[in-house]
Structures are given as structure tokens and as C-alpha cells.
Enzyme design. Structure first.
Site, PDB file in Angstrom:
ATOM      1  N   GLU A   1      -5.061   1.699  -3.985  1.00 56.92           N
ATOM      2  CA  GLU A   1      -3.234   2.191  -4.125  1.00 56.92           C
ATOM      3  C   GLU A   1      -2.862   1.258  -3.767  1.00 56.92           C
ATOM      4  OE1 GLU A   1      -4.258   2.937  -1.113  1.00 56.92           O
ATOM      5  OE2 GLU A   1      -2.748   3.952  -0.329  1.00 56.92           O
TER       6      GLU A   1
ATOM      7  N   ASP B   1       0.292  -1.297   0.452  1.00 56.76           N
ATOM      8  CA  ASP B   1      -0.052   0.401   0.298  1.00 56.76           C
ATOM      9  C   ASP B   1       0.866   1.546   0.440  1.00 56.76           C
ATOM     10  OD1 ASP B   1      -2.851   0.842   0.883  1.00 56.76           O
ATOM     11  OD2 ASP B   1      -1.825   2.129   1.423  1.00 56.76           O
ATOM     12  N   ILE B   2       0.620   1.954  -1.071  1.00 58.67           N
ATOM     13  CA  ILE B   2       1.757   2.995  -1.264  1.00 58.67           C
ATOM     14  C   ILE B   2       0.939   4.336   0.745  1.00 58.67           C
ATOM     15  CG2 ILE B   2       2.054   5.561  -2.697  1.00 58.67           C
ATOM     16  CD1 ILE B   2       0.606   3.683  -4.741  1.00 58.67           C
TER      17      ILE B   2
END
Ligand code: GH3
Ligand code: MG
Length: 318
Positions: free
Chosen positions: A228, A184-185
């Protein structure tokens, strides 16, 4: 159009070939049944005119042999030419694989009309073949597209779930370990708020490409799991092996140095959660995904831009 004419009477053969030439088609003459079958194999004509009574093998047998030579889906029209005029003869001709039956002597006009009718059917068949091929290609492309994520071009969640289930079952059969990496960004909402959604999308594309290069072992699959979030399945890989891959991924994304001034590191970073399990009949692969998600949560909690593991995956506890 190539027309194979199988007729043992030389004068009839010549007459038929002359008619065909007059129609601007190409005749292929054969004087015996055997020669006719050989020429069929060699020339692959579009239509066959076939005499019934011949000295070596009769027309019915020739038709049967031609139908055996043809591959499934192939069908060359056969018109019998015969002076045998009983209903049973016509029935035998059609049963042997013929498409029409003309009584001798055949009038030039009737023969011409029949050839034209067969030509029409042939053309329709050919356009059907072309259409089927186009449909097959379109279906394949559709299948490919439905398994890809529109934004990043890597696999989508639907495809991932199907592959995970397949790999899980395979791992169960051979008693192998299987790992999941969730990514996950970090601070991506802030990135979007700073640079706008379009730049956010471009950033997602760049990260997807970078991550896909780190999971190129046969059997590995990387997918976009959500907005994301990315996920990878690594069959036959232990927790330590998968953690090593996740660390490579973390470094790869960080090394892109995508500017993100609002984030603590000043550039885009990613957090990772890793979980592994030996597949068992009573387990569900989605529990393993849940375990990787839990590890990802831990990585976020501990300060982001790092890899965390779920040490023991016990499906009973999930
Ligand atoms: P954290 O470090 O805790 O992960 O914080 P975050 O901001 O990354 O996480 P959060 O869940 O608060 O926000 C996720 C953001 O991801 C929300 C949205 O702006 C962005 N996002 C999700 N999907 C897309 C997408 O398809 N395109 C773009 N540009 N942004 C997306
Ligand atoms: Mg995030």
C-alpha cells in the site's frame, strides 16, 4: 501471383506469358532489361523470369539492379532463362542474385513445376513475415506488461527503479535537482480488516488513479512500490516543488472521501515523505529513496495525513 517476364524475343515472350496465363497467374511482359527494371519498381511482382542475353542490359545486370531496389528483408525470386549452358554462366546467374537457372528452350512442364516450387517458398516466407510481426507485437505487449503493476495498472517497482536510475544519471549530467515522493495509506490494515481484501484492492486502485492525475508533468513517474505504498520520481523538481505536489496528492486522496470509520478522520488518508538531491557521481539514488522513506516515517509519527520533508539529503550520512 504476378510474374514479371523479361525477354527480348517477342515470340518467346508471348509463349511464356501464355504458359503463365494457363496456370492462372498474371504475366507482366517486358521486352528490354531497362523496361523490366522499371516494371519491377512499378508492379512489385512476386516472381521474375529473366532472359540473360538482351540488347540493352543483360539479365545479370537486371538481377543486380532488382536486388538493389529491394529493401532489406525483401526477396523476390528470380529464375534465369538462357541458352548459355556453361557451369560458369549458371554460377554468374546465382551470384548476381538469381534463385534458379533454366536452359532454353524451356519445357512448359518444367517451367510450371519451377513456378509452383517458387510459389511454395513465397507462401512460406509470407507466413514467416506474419509470424514475425505477431511475435514483435507480443514482445512489445510483454514488455509493457512487465513494467506495470497487475492490480493498479500503474508502473511497478521494477520499472520505477530502472527509470529512477536513468533519471538520476541524466540529472547528474546536467547538474539538476531530482525529488522523490513516498506515499503510504494510513490505517490500511484496519481498512482491510473492516471491509475485506477485495475492497482493499479496489481502494488501492482508486488511490493509484487519483495519484496518477497529480503527477502528469512529462518525466514524472508514479509507481506502486509495495503493498500500500506508492512512490514518485520528479526530475528537475526542488524540495519545495515536490512538497507542493505531495500536498496536492494528500488532498486528492482525502477528497475521495473513501469511508474508513475506524480511522481518526473517518475516511481514507495518506502520509507522504519527500526528499530531494542534486545527483552526484558518488551518490546512489536508492539513498534518496531511503531519505524519502525516513520523511514518511516522520509523517506517520506526527499523526499521519500530512507531508514531511527530509531537509538535507547527505549521501555520506545514509
Ligand atoms: P499506517 O497508518 O501506519 O501505515 O498503518 P497501516 O495499517 O496502513 O500499515 P501496516 O504496515 O500495518 O499495514 C499495511 C497493510 O496494507 C497490510 C495489508 O493489510 C495491506 N495491504 C498491503 N498490500 C495489499 C494489497 O495488495 N491489497 C490489499 N487489499 N491490502 C494490502
Ligand atoms: Mg499504511
Amino acid at each position: 501471383m504476378k510474374i514479371l517476364v523479361i525477354e527480348d524475343s517477342r515470340s518467346s515472350l508471348k509463349l511464356l506469358c501464355d504458359h503463365i496465363r494457363k496456370m492462372y497467374f498474371q504475366p507482366i511482359p517486358a521486352e528490354t532489361g531497362h523496361q523490366g527494371v522499371d516494371l519491377f519498381l512499378k508492379e512489385r511482382p512476386d516472381l521474375v523470369l529473366l532472359d540473360v542475353v538482351m540488347p540493352d542490359i543483360d539479365g545479370f545486370e537486371v538481377a543486380r539492379q532488382i536486388r538493389q531496389i529491394e529493401t532489406p528483408g525483401e526477396w523476390t525470386p528470380i529464375i534465369f532463362l538462357s541458352s548459355l549452358n556453361k557451369d560458369q554462366d549458371i554460377e554468374r546467374g546465382i551470384a548476381a542474385g538469381g534463385d534458379d537457372y533454366l536452359l532454353k528452350p524451356v519445357s512448359e512442364v518444367v517451367l510450371g513445376a519451377k513456378i509452383r516450387a517458387m510459389q511454395r517458398i513465397l507462401q512460406m516466407r509470407q507466413s514467416l513475415v506474419v509470424l514475425t510481426r505477431k511475435l514483435d507485437n507480443a514482445n512489445q505487449e510483454l514488455k509493457r506488461l512487465t513494467s506495470l503493476d497487475g492490480l493498479t495498472g500503474i508502473a511497478n517497482r521494477r520499472h520505477f527503479d530502472a527509470v529512477l536510475l536513468r533519471e538520476w544519471r541524466r540529472a547528474m549530467r546536467i547538474g539538476e535537482e531530482l525529488s522523490i515522493i513516498m506515499a503510504d495509506i494510513d490505517f490500511f490494515k484496519l481498512y482491510n480488516d473492516t471491509y475485506g481484501h477485495q475492497n482493499g484492492d479496489e481502494c488501492l486502485r482508486q488511490i493509484a488513479q487519483a495519484l496518477s492525475h497529480t503527477t502528469d508533468r512529462g518525466g514524472d513517474l508514479l509507481a506502486r512500490y509495495g503493498g500500500e505504498e506508492f512512490i514518485a520520481v520528479l526530475p528537475g523538481t526542488s524540495l519545495s516543488g515536490a512538497s507542493f505536489v505531495a500536498e496536492q496528492m494528500r488532498k486528492t486522496v482525502s477528497d475521495l472521501r473513501i469511508p474508513h470509520p475506524g480511522a481518526p478522520f473517518g475516511h481514507i488518508t495518506t502520509s507522504f515523505g519527500v526528499a530531494s538531491a542534486v545527483a552526484m557521481p558518488e551518490t546512489d539514488p536508492q539513498d534518496l529513496v531511503g531519505a524519502a522513506d525516513l520523511a514518511l516515517y516522520k509523517a506517520k509519527h506526527l499523526g499521519r495525513n500530512q507531508v514531511c520533508q527530509t531537509l538535507s539529503f547527505d549521501p555520506q550520512e545514509n
